[in-house]
Scaffold this motif. Sequence first.
Motif, short mmCIF file in Angstrom:
data_model
loop_
_atom_site.label_atom_id
_atom_site.label_comp_id
_atom_site.label_asym_id
_atom_site.label_seq_id
_atom_site.Cartn_x
_atom_site.Cartn_y
_atom_site.Cartn_z
N PHE A 40 2.00 -4.31 -3.53
CA PHE A 40 2.58 -5.56 -2.99
C PHE A 40 3.56 -5.67 -3.50
O PHE A 40 4.33 -4.58 -4.48
CB PHE A 40 2.14 -7.05 -4.11
CG PHE A 40 3.05 -7.31 -4.97
CD1 PHE A 40 3.97 -7.42 -5.94
CD2 PHE A 40 2.14 -6.68 -5.91
CE1 PHE A 40 4.43 -7.70 -7.08
CE2 PHE A 40 2.02 -6.41 -7.67
CZ PHE A 40 3.44 -6.95 -7.91
N PRO A 41 5.01 -5.75 -2.61
CA PRO A 41 6.96 -5.75 -2.02
C PRO A 41 7.07 -6.89 -3.07
O PRO A 41 6.86 -7.94 -3.45
CB PRO A 41 7.50 -5.00 -0.22
CG PRO A 41 5.30 -6.47 -0.08
CD PRO A 41 4.19 -6.13 -1.30
N VAL A 42 7.94 -6.81 -3.08
CA VAL A 42 9.44 -7.53 -4.45
C VAL A 42 10.51 -8.04 -3.01
O VAL A 42 10.81 -7.75 -2.79
CB VAL A 42 9.14 -7.11 -5.60
CG1 VAL A 42 10.61 -8.66 -6.22
CG2 VAL A 42 8.01 -7.36 -6.64
N ILE A 43 10.90 -9.18 -2.95
CA ILE A 43 11.78 -10.00 -2.02
C ILE A 43 12.30 -10.97 -3.08
O ILE A 43 11.44 -11.54 -3.98
CB ILE A 43 11.48 -10.45 -0.81
CG1 ILE A 43 10.24 -9.65 0.30
CG2 ILE A 43 12.85 -10.91 -0.18
CD1 ILE A 43 9.09 -9.80 1.48
N LYS A 98 5.11 -2.05 -0.22
CA LYS A 98 4.93 -2.45 -1.44
C LYS A 98 4.77 -1.16 -1.80
O LYS A 98 5.44 -0.15 -2.41
CB LYS A 98 3.23 -2.22 -0.90
CG LYS A 98 2.75 -3.04 -0.06
CD LYS A 98 0.92 -3.11 -0.62
CE LYS A 98 0.35 -4.49 0.63
NZ LYS A 98 -1.13 -3.75 1.56
N GLY A 99 5.80 -2.05 -3.90
CA GLY A 99 5.89 -0.98 -4.65
C GLY A 99 7.29 -1.24 -5.06
O GLY A 99 7.70 0.07 -5.78
N SER A 100 8.15 -1.82 -3.54
CA SER A 100 9.89 -1.77 -3.92
C SER A 100 10.30 -2.94 -3.80
O SER A 100 9.11 -3.92 -3.74
CB SER A 100 10.08 -1.10 -2.49
OG SER A 100 9.89 0.50 -2.36
N ILE A 101 11.62 -3.01 -4.44
CA ILE A 101 12.10 -4.58 -4.75
C ILE A 101 13.32 -4.39 -3.04
O ILE A 101 13.70 -3.25 -2.76
CB ILE A 101 13.10 -4.63 -5.75
CG1 ILE A 101 11.97 -4.44 -7.02
CG2 ILE A 101 13.57 -5.69 -5.55
CD1 ILE A 101 11.88 -4.56 -8.35
N GLY A 144 0.34 -10.72 -0.05
CA GLY A 144 1.11 -10.60 -0.95
C GLY A 144 1.99 -9.74 -1.45
O GLY A 144 2.39 -9.61 -2.99
N ALA A 145 3.14 -10.53 -0.69
CA ALA A 145 4.53 -10.46 -1.45
C ALA A 145 4.86 -11.35 -2.54
O ALA A 145 4.43 -12.63 -2.43
CB ALA A 145 6.12 -10.34 -0.24
N LEU A 146 5.46 -10.18 -3.18
CA LEU A 146 6.57 -11.26 -4.62
C LEU A 146 7.68 -11.78 -4.54
O LEU A 146 8.52 -10.82 -3.64
CB LEU A 146 6.04 -10.87 -5.77
CG LEU A 146 6.97 -11.92 -6.92
CD1 LEU A 146 5.56 -13.00 -7.26
CD2 LEU A 146 6.06 -10.19 -8.46
N ARG A 340 0.51 0.25 6.20
CA ARG A 340 -0.44 -0.77 5.58
C ARG A 340 0.61 -0.85 4.14
O ARG A 340 -0.04 -1.88 3.29
CB ARG A 340 -1.80 0.68 5.20
CG ARG A 340 -2.44 0.43 5.75
CD ARG A 340 -3.12 1.14 4.78
NE ARG A 340 -3.49 2.31 5.04
CZ ARG A 340 -3.72 4.10 6.67
NH1 ARG A 340 -4.37 3.21 7.43
NH2 ARG A 340 -3.88 4.81 5.15
N ALA A 341 1.60 -0.37 4.63
CA ALA A 341 3.02 -1.12 3.14
C ALA A 341 3.51 -1.99 3.88
O ALA A 341 4.01 -2.31 2.55
CB ALA A 341 3.12 0.26 2.67
N GLN A 342 3.31 -2.54 4.48
CA GLN A 342 3.48 -3.46 5.05
C GLN A 342 3.01 -5.12 4.95
O GLN A 342 2.01 -4.62 6.11
CB GLN A 342 4.61 -3.11 6.11
CG GLN A 342 5.67 -2.28 5.33
CD GLN A 342 7.53 -2.78 5.10
OE1 GLN A 342 7.67 -4.20 4.70
NE2 GLN A 342 8.01 -2.12 4.98
N PRO A 343 3.70 -6.14 5.58
CA PRO A 343 2.72 -7.28 6.31
C PRO A 343 2.50 -6.59 7.26
O PRO A 343 2.78 -6.04 8.35
CB PRO A 343 3.62 -8.15 6.54
CG PRO A 343 4.38 -8.00 5.06
CD PRO A 343 4.91 -6.56 5.56
N TYR A 344 1.27 -7.37 8.15
CA TYR A 344 0.55 -6.34 9.03
C TYR A 344 1.53 -6.93 11.05
O TYR A 344 1.84 -5.98 11.73
CB TYR A 344 -0.99 -7.07 9.92
CG TYR A 344 -1.30 -7.90 9.73
CD1 TYR A 344 -1.52 -8.75 11.29
CD2 TYR A 344 -1.18 -9.43 9.26
CE1 TYR A 344 -1.26 -10.20 12.28
CE2 TYR A 344 -1.39 -10.84 9.86
CZ TYR A 344 -1.48 -10.53 11.18
OH TYR A 344 -1.55 -12.67 11.76
#
Length: 495
Positions: A40-43, A98-101, A144-146, A340-344
């Motif tokens: 998931f990514p972190v925003i 995903k995997g980044s902030i 899946g984002a936080l 795939r590392a982003q929202p669709y």
Amino acid sequence: MFESAELGHAIDKQVFDAEAPALREALLEAQYELKQQSRFPVIVLINGVEGAGKGETVRLLNEWMDPRLIQVSTFDVQTDEELARPPAWRFWRQLPPKGSIGVFFGNWYSQMIQGRVHGHFKNAVLDQAIDGALNLEQMLCDEGALIFKFWFHLSKKRMNARLKELQDDPQRSWQISPLDWQQSKTYDKFVRYGERVLRRTSRDFAPWYVVEGTDEYYRSLTVGRILLEGLQAALKAKTRPTPQPHVAPLTASLDERDLLNSLNMQLALSKDDYQKQLDSEQARLATLMRDKRMRRHALVAVFEGNDAAGKGGAIRRVAAALDPRQYRIVPIAAPTEEERAQPYLWRFWRHIPARGKFTVFDRSWYGRVLVERVEGFCAPADWLRAYGEINDFEEQLSDAGVVLVKFWLAIDQDTQYQRFKEREQIPFKRFKITEEDWRNRDKWPAYREAVGDMVDRTSTTIAPWTLVEANDKRFARVKVLRTINDALEAAFRGD
């Protein structure tokens, strides 16, 4: 709402020096685990009163953590490129993978609060913007984002005292920005509308954290601890809770009638009529695209349909009417690793055209409720919520002046079989037919049901579906062109 953030919280420097190293180490460990899992990514949204330490805190986090995995974005005055597209485009293109902030300064909340403070719109428009922000955050979290939302706060008294201290110090007076002076005059309004926004947008999936910004040590430890606890909790939760969707069909019917079998698949054009109408509609499209009123609009055409329904041929006839510099064709296949590392919806947002331009999507965001649904590539809860997310997306496009036309090219099973066999016999068409195409024929009823649900749930007055009877390719191509032209003319009349 801000009472606790005006108490004068402070931490002794010795306490900070004692606690900061362990906090920093734990944040780094969590950050590297986030990257390793890449689930998931972190925003992180940064908002609040000027002078409350927003920039200083983010700078410290960059020192404590690995800045290569933190993307800081600032959204100040919109650029010409951004002004030519829907407002949300500038945020979507900066979303972290995903995997980044990702840290967002001047985000969607800053714009709505400042706009209301300066009287650019009334509370009704502010509430509309609030609803839009909640919809966006709900979608990001469902993907899946936080999300962390921080409001850095100073009391009015403390803000004025800070400005006086800086003004009286020649070595630090440069730190006062025009925005500081402006907000000192509008402080009461800013806090009042800020409270309205916080009250309505603090949700379980994306709560607000109000942090007093007077003392840098207190502020830094508070933000660091919140980030650490949230990250650790999300990393420990290996799977997110699965909603339980309704199991009844979306389009309940007691007989065999549906949208697709209500079409007259015998519609056809003779070769002579086809050529006359094709030339006429292509000339009409070329004229409309050069019309000066097109400067206020963009054009988006979505092509979906059965395999071998003639999408490519229809798109070629549309493109043949135009200067290649006016349009772009975006073929949509299986998502790449980056996508795939982003929202669709991310991979579609980034292709939204500027005003005066035309983008054709060969397949589209409707894959979520078609192939992903039928093939089981996403859970029922995901494709069920996608109808609302797609409608919101298309409403944003429409509000920004985008003319959106959507085509489902329909053929019957016998026609599809005939075209499949023809493709196998013609050397330069063999690449168009694959084992997957033959396999999909076995799922014809499931796709038919999915198409019915898609049209019922997403054919709206602002973005209606056009069902194209495509057994005859000539008829289908002319209908596609005529529909695009009618939509452009309707938009111009609306101006």
